[in-house]
Design an enzyme around this catalytic site. Structure first.
Site, PDB file in Angstrom:
ATOM      1  N   CYS A 103       0.509  -1.464  -0.068  1.00 59.43           N
ATOM      2  CA  CYS A 103      -0.486  -0.384  -0.020  1.00 59.43           C
ATOM      3  C   CYS A 103       1.101   0.904  -0.282  1.00 59.43           C
ATOM      4  O   CYS A 103       0.358   2.317   0.364  1.00 59.43           O
ATOM      5  CB  CYS A 103      -0.988  -0.179   1.352  1.00 59.43           C
ATOM      6  SG  CYS A 103      -1.761  -1.383   1.340  1.00 59.43           S
ATOM      7  N   HIS A 118      -3.257   6.788   2.855  1.00 57.53           N
ATOM      8  CA  HIS A 118      -3.687   5.541   2.234  1.00 57.53           C
ATOM      9  C   HIS A 118      -5.556   4.767   2.735  1.00 57.53           C
ATOM     10  O   HIS A 118      -5.675   5.396   4.295  1.00 57.53           O
ATOM     11  CB  HIS A 118      -2.466   4.591   2.497  1.00 57.53           C
ATOM     12  CG  HIS A 118      -2.843   2.830   2.093  1.00 57.53           C
ATOM     13  ND1 HIS A 118      -3.681   3.172   1.274  1.00 57.53           N
ATOM     14  CD2 HIS A 118      -3.391   2.009   3.258  1.00 57.53           C
ATOM     15  CE1 HIS A 118      -3.989   1.651   0.613  1.00 57.53           C
ATOM     16  NE2 HIS A 118      -3.592   0.901   2.053  1.00 57.53           N
ATOM     17  N   ASN A 166     -10.350  -0.304   0.216  1.00 56.71           N
ATOM     18  CA  ASN A 166      -8.692  -0.610   0.157  1.00 56.71           C
ATOM     19  C   ASN A 166      -7.973  -1.205  -1.278  1.00 56.71           C
ATOM     20  O   ASN A 166      -8.301  -2.410  -1.550  1.00 56.71           O
ATOM     21  CB  ASN A 166      -7.815  -1.190   1.236  1.00 56.71           C
ATOM     22  CG  ASN A 166      -6.485  -0.944   1.439  1.00 56.71           C
ATOM     23  OD1 ASN A 166      -5.498  -1.034   0.404  1.00 56.71           O
ATOM     24  ND2 ASN A 166      -5.939  -1.308   2.742  1.00 56.71           N
TER      25      ASN A 166
HETATM   26  N1  COA Z   1     -17.903  -9.143   9.967  1.00 57.91           N
HETATM   27  C1  COA Z   1     -18.357  -9.536  11.410  1.00 57.91           C
HETATM   28  N2  COA Z   1     -17.801 -10.047  12.645  1.00 57.91           N
HETATM   29  C2  COA Z   1     -16.403  -9.564  12.059  1.00 57.91           C
HETATM   30  C3  COA Z   1     -16.032  -9.088  10.308  1.00 57.91           C
HETATM   31  C4  COA Z   1     -16.345  -9.068  10.148  1.00 57.91           C
HETATM   32  N3  COA Z   1     -16.492  -9.006   8.273  1.00 57.91           N
HETATM   33  N4  COA Z   1     -14.467  -9.238  10.346  1.00 57.91           N
HETATM   34  C5  COA Z   1     -14.023  -9.687  12.117  1.00 57.91           C
HETATM   35  N5  COA Z   1     -15.372  -9.900  12.970  1.00 57.91           N
HETATM   36  C6  COA Z   1     -15.741 -10.407  14.478  1.00 57.91           C
HETATM   37  C7  COA Z   1     -14.433 -10.848  14.860  1.00 57.91           C
HETATM   38  O1  COA Z   1     -14.503 -12.345  14.606  1.00 57.91           O
HETATM   39  C8  COA Z   1     -14.208 -10.436  16.827  1.00 57.91           C
HETATM   40  O2  COA Z   1     -15.165 -11.410  17.093  1.00 57.91           O
HETATM   41  P1  COA Z   1     -15.388 -11.529  18.569  1.00 57.91           P
HETATM   42  O3  COA Z   1     -15.406 -10.722  19.567  1.00 57.91           O
HETATM   43  O4  COA Z   1     -16.434 -12.757  18.299  1.00 57.91           O
HETATM   44  O5  COA Z   1     -14.246 -12.341  18.586  1.00 57.91           O
HETATM   45  C9  COA Z   1     -14.825  -8.585  16.404  1.00 57.91           C
HETATM   46  O6  COA Z   1     -15.531  -9.473  15.160  1.00 57.91           O
HETATM   47  C10 COA Z   1     -13.698  -7.774  16.614  1.00 57.91           C
HETATM   48  O7  COA Z   1     -12.594  -8.612  15.760  1.00 57.91           O
HETATM   49  P2  COA Z   1     -11.756  -7.891  15.198  1.00 57.91           P
HETATM   50  O8  COA Z   1     -10.533  -8.198  14.257  1.00 57.91           O
HETATM   51  O9  COA Z   1     -10.837  -7.385  16.737  1.00 57.91           O
HETATM   52  O10 COA Z   1     -12.081  -6.413  14.315  1.00 57.91           O
HETATM   53  P3  COA Z   1     -11.339  -5.179  14.562  1.00 57.91           P
HETATM   54  O11 COA Z   1     -12.463  -4.196  15.214  1.00 57.91           O
HETATM   55  O12 COA Z   1      -9.782  -4.727  14.379  1.00 57.91           O
HETATM   56  O13 COA Z   1     -11.723  -4.988  12.866  1.00 57.91           O
HETATM   57  C11 COA Z   1     -10.711  -5.298  10.650  1.00 57.91           C
HETATM   58  C12 COA Z   1     -11.075  -5.640  11.886  1.00 57.91           C
HETATM   59  C13 COA Z   1     -10.352  -5.789  10.160  1.00 57.91           C
HETATM   60  C14 COA Z   1     -12.037  -4.264  10.209  1.00 57.91           C
HETATM   61  C15 COA Z   1      -9.449  -4.011  11.464  1.00 57.91           C
HETATM   62  O14 COA Z   1      -8.748  -4.253  12.144  1.00 57.91           O
HETATM   63  C16 COA Z   1      -8.367  -3.161  10.464  1.00 57.91           C
HETATM   64  O15 COA Z   1      -8.731  -2.404   9.699  1.00 57.91           O
HETATM   65  N6  COA Z   1      -7.260  -3.115  10.843  1.00 57.91           N
HETATM   66  C17 COA Z   1      -5.905  -3.363   9.267  1.00 57.91           C
HETATM   67  C18 COA Z   1      -6.097  -3.296   8.359  1.00 57.91           C
HETATM   68  C19 COA Z   1      -5.525  -2.560   7.418  1.00 57.91           C
HETATM   69  O16 COA Z   1      -5.890  -1.459   7.352  1.00 57.91           O
HETATM   70  N7  COA Z   1      -5.154  -3.114   6.528  1.00 57.91           N
HETATM   71  C20 COA Z   1      -4.122  -2.755   5.872  1.00 57.91           C
HETATM   72  C21 COA Z   1      -3.091  -2.067   5.878  1.00 57.91           C
HETATM   73  S1  COA Z   1      -2.009  -1.605   4.513  1.00 57.91           S
END
Ligand code: COA
Length: 332
Positions: A114, A255, A285
């Site tokens: 990215c 980004h 993204n």
């Molecule tokens: N829909 C519903 N529930 C979901 C889900 C989805 N698409 N993805 C994960 N969950 C659930 C998880 O299983 C977890 O459940 P639990 O509490 O029962 O275990 C809960 O939601 C929280 O998961 P978590 O991973 O802690 O959520 P989060 O708030 O961190 O959001 C992302 C997840 C991926 C959206 C977030 O972490 C993110 O954007 N990270 C950065 C990713 C990124 O930018 N990557 C590219 C870098 S260039």
């Protein structure tokens, strides 16, 4: 001494839209969850036969048309992509050059996920300032749908396809010049975001095993925290190094990974909502394409004026990061 100036911007977004509602029919998720956790409402998906280079060409054509620079004057093409047309060779940049009918160019791809667009901006700047090249076409193009696992709700909600391009040209006028570009990397975080299969790091015995195994895998929560920290420090460093205050920035273009990351970074840096460019809700993204697609959006909306200062800030797999202070300096 020659300086490097951002002369133009262009982008292309495929017409097919994948909404949160569509994804809720494919994995256990909902529009409400995706919107609250990421700010994304929809993303674009390329046609089955539409390649990364096809999208790169469309973005590049716009950037070339808008630059006022003849395509014969382009002497280098760099493409930032993690979803190239072909795994090893030829590079996507050579395919784009050929489709555009560019001759006598140096052409190659780089892999910085990215952060790719900031990396190729720094390479273009260095080649121009050294006097080795005069007009560099830089392209961030991604068909992330090809490397996304649509059974994994942790990643498939985030990514989309698209391309953005720019012409960086030589100038003698320092006031037009790209002020600074910072880039960095830390491979100790490699496992946060990776495509673990298909390369020499994980050789397969058979092609069948390899097929379809190049999907992205991500530790989302850890990536989120490192992203906020890195993106904020990146900008603090480049502003301090150039003695520029955040109020002097006309458009902060981070980004576009997640609205919550963008908001946290913008707030930490004291950026107003008017300064922060947002496209994550409509494109998701798009990795190396995200920053030029966002710049193109404000350009096409008539919000980006000649002489205005762009602050770019990116973060991605590797880990890699980068920031840039770039006046928009069109020739016309
Ligand atoms: N829909 C519903 N529930 C979901 C889900 C989805 N698409 N993805 C994960 N969950 C659930 C998880 O299983 C977890 O459940 P639990 O509490 O029962 O275990 C809960 O939601 C929280 O998961 P978590 O991973 O802690 O959520 P989060 O708030 O961190 O959001 C992302 C997840 C991926 C959206 C977030 O972490 C993110 O954007 N990270 C950065 C990713 C990124 O930018 N990557 C590219 C870098 S260039």
């Amino acid at each position: 001494m020659a300086y490097a100036a951002l002369r133009s911007i262009g982008a292309y977004a495929p017409k097919n839209i994948l909404t949160n509602e569509d994804l809720a029919k494919m994995v256990d998720t909902s529009d409400d969850w995706i919107t609250k956790r990421t700010g994304i409402k929809e993303r674009r998906i390329a046609d089955k036969n539409e390649t990364t280079s096809d999208m790169g060409v469309k973005a590049a054509q716009k950037a070339i048309e808008r630059s006022g620079i003849a395509k014969e004057e382009i002497d280098m093409v760099i493409c930032a992509t993690i979803s190239p047309d072909y795994f090893c060779m030829p590079s996507t940049a050579t395919l784009i050059s050929n489709k555009l009918g560019l001759q006598n160019v140096t052409a190659f791809d780089i892999s910085a996920a990215c952060t790719g667009f900031v990396y190729i901006l720094s390479i273009a700047k260095a080649f121009i300032e050294s006097g080795m090249k005069k007009n560099v076409l830089i392209i961030g193009a991604e068909k992330l749908s090809a490397i996304t696992d649509y059974t994994d709700r942790g990643t498939c909600i985030l990514f989309g396809d698209g391309a953005g391009a720019a012409i960086v040209g030589a100038t003698n006028d320092k006031s037009e010049a790209i002020i600074d570009v910072h880039t960095g990397a830390d491979g100790s975080f490699a496992d946060l975001l990776m495509t673990p299969n298909g390369g020499t790091g994980s050789p397969h015995d058979s092609l069948e095993q390899e097929a379809g195994s190049c999907y992205m895998q991500m530790k989302g929560n850890e990536t989120f925290k490192v992203a906020v920290r890195t993106l904020t420090k990146d900008v603090e460093d480049i502003l301090a190094a150039n003695n520029i205050a955040s109020e002097q920035v006309d458009h902060f273009v981070p980004h576009q990974a997640n609205y919550r990351i963008i908001k946290a970074v913008g707030d930490a840096l004291g950026m107003s909502d008017a300064q922060v460019v947002l496209t994550v809700h409509k494109y998701g993204n798009t990795s190396g394409a995200s920053i030029p697609m966002a710049i193109n959006d404000i350009y096409e909306e008539g919000k980006l004026k000649a002489g205005e200062l762009l602050l770019l800030d990116a973060f991605g797999g590797g880990l890699t990061w980068g920031s840039a202070l770039v006046p928009f300096s069109p020739l016309r």
